[in-house]
Design a protein around this motif. Sequence first.
Motif, PDB file in Angstrom:
ATOM      1  N   TYR A 110       0.813  -1.205   0.000  1.00 35.21           N
ATOM      2  CA  TYR A 110       0.000   0.000   0.000  1.00 35.21           C
ATOM      3  C   TYR A 110       0.852   1.264   0.000  1.00 35.21           C
ATOM      4  O   TYR A 110       0.325   2.356  -0.170  1.00 35.21           O
ATOM      5  CB  TYR A 110      -0.902   0.024   1.237  1.00 35.21           C
ATOM      6  N   PHE A 111       2.163   1.100   0.191  1.00 37.06           N
ATOM      7  CA  PHE A 111       3.033   2.237   0.431  1.00 37.06           C
ATOM      8  C   PHE A 111       3.698   2.789  -0.830  1.00 37.06           C
ATOM      9  O   PHE A 111       4.270   3.872  -0.799  1.00 37.06           O
ATOM     10  CB  PHE A 111       4.112   1.844   1.451  1.00 37.06           C
ATOM     11  N   SER A 112       3.632   2.048  -1.920  1.00 38.67           N
ATOM     12  CA  SER A 112       4.306   2.461  -3.152  1.00 38.67           C
ATOM     13  C   SER A 112       3.327   3.083  -4.129  1.00 38.67           C
ATOM     14  O   SER A 112       2.246   2.535  -4.377  1.00 38.67           O
ATOM     15  CB  SER A 112       4.969   1.252  -3.821  1.00 38.67           C
ATOM     16  N   SER A 113       3.715   4.196  -4.725  1.00 39.81           N
ATOM     17  CA  SER A 113       2.835   4.868  -5.684  1.00 39.81           C
ATOM     18  C   SER A 113       2.545   3.983  -6.893  1.00 39.81           C
ATOM     19  O   SER A 113       1.465   4.095  -7.492  1.00 39.81           O
ATOM     20  CB  SER A 113       3.452   6.190  -6.122  1.00 39.81           C
ATOM     21  N   GLY A 114       3.472   3.102  -7.241  1.00 35.79           N
ATOM     22  CA  GLY A 114       3.275   2.219  -8.384  1.00 35.79           C
ATOM     23  C   GLY A 114       2.153   1.212  -8.218  1.00 35.79           C
ATOM     24  O   GLY A 114       1.718   0.593  -9.185  1.00 35.79           O
ATOM     25  N   SER A 115       1.672   1.041  -6.989  1.00 39.33           N
ATOM     26  CA  SER A 115       0.570   0.107  -6.738  1.00 39.33           C
ATOM     27  C   SER A 115      -0.787   0.685  -7.131  1.00 39.33           C
ATOM     28  O   SER A 115      -1.771  -0.039  -7.172  1.00 39.33           O
ATOM     29  CB  SER A 115       0.538  -0.285  -5.255  1.00 39.33           C
ATOM     30  N   TYR A 116      -0.844   1.966  -7.403  1.00 40.10           N
ATOM     31  CA  TYR A 116      -2.095   2.667  -7.661  1.00 40.10           C
ATOM     32  C   TYR A 116      -2.227   2.992  -9.146  1.00 40.10           C
ATOM     33  O   TYR A 116      -1.257   3.388  -9.794  1.00 40.10           O
ATOM     34  CB  TYR A 116      -2.167   3.946  -6.830  1.00 40.10           C
ATOM     35  N   ASP A 117      -3.440   2.839  -9.670  1.00 43.85           N
ATOM     36  CA  ASP A 117      -3.681   3.007 -11.101  1.00 43.85           C
ATOM     37  C   ASP A 117      -4.288   4.355 -11.474  1.00 43.85           C
ATOM     38  O   ASP A 117      -4.114   4.814 -12.604  1.00 43.85           O
ATOM     39  CB  ASP A 117      -4.630   1.910 -11.591  1.00 43.85           C
ATOM     40  N   PHE A 118      -5.024   4.959 -10.567  1.00 46.26           N
ATOM     41  CA  PHE A 118      -5.746   6.190 -10.879  1.00 46.26           C
ATOM     42  C   PHE A 118      -5.377   7.258  -9.850  1.00 46.26           C
ATOM     43  O   PHE A 118      -5.252   6.966  -8.659  1.00 46.26           O
ATOM     44  CB  PHE A 118      -7.262   5.943 -10.874  1.00 46.26           C
TER      45      PHE A 118
END
Length: 129
Positions: A110-118
């Motif tokens: 949950y801590f990495s920006s790369g885990s998020y798509d939008f």
Amino acid sequence: QVQLVESGGGVVQDGGTLKLSCVASGRAPEEYDIGWFRQAPGKDREFVAAISWSGRQYYADSVEGRFSISRLNAMTTLNARNTIWLQMTSLKPEDTAVYYCAAGRINSDYFSSGSYDFWGQGTQVTVSS
């Protein structure tokens, strides 16, 4: 596809409070995990807090005990809307940054920006000393 719109930023004095909002809309936003990130001038984007679709919360060490993340799912006949709040207390000048909310379907990190798509467009928070 999920659309995100942040609001609630502004200028506050050292030790003050602010409450940021992020409205998530589109296809099943209640199924997405939501994170808040921030980026100060000349610095990398950093994780602030996250809340899973089931309500589990995660915080950066720098904001633990001062910030609180929460969410409310709401369904309408036309579309689903999900509101996520970031309550910020005991603000410090080093909290000054543009704050972004982000959505993703996350397995573990949950801590990495790369885990998020939008991502939303961001809202400015300035803490004056």
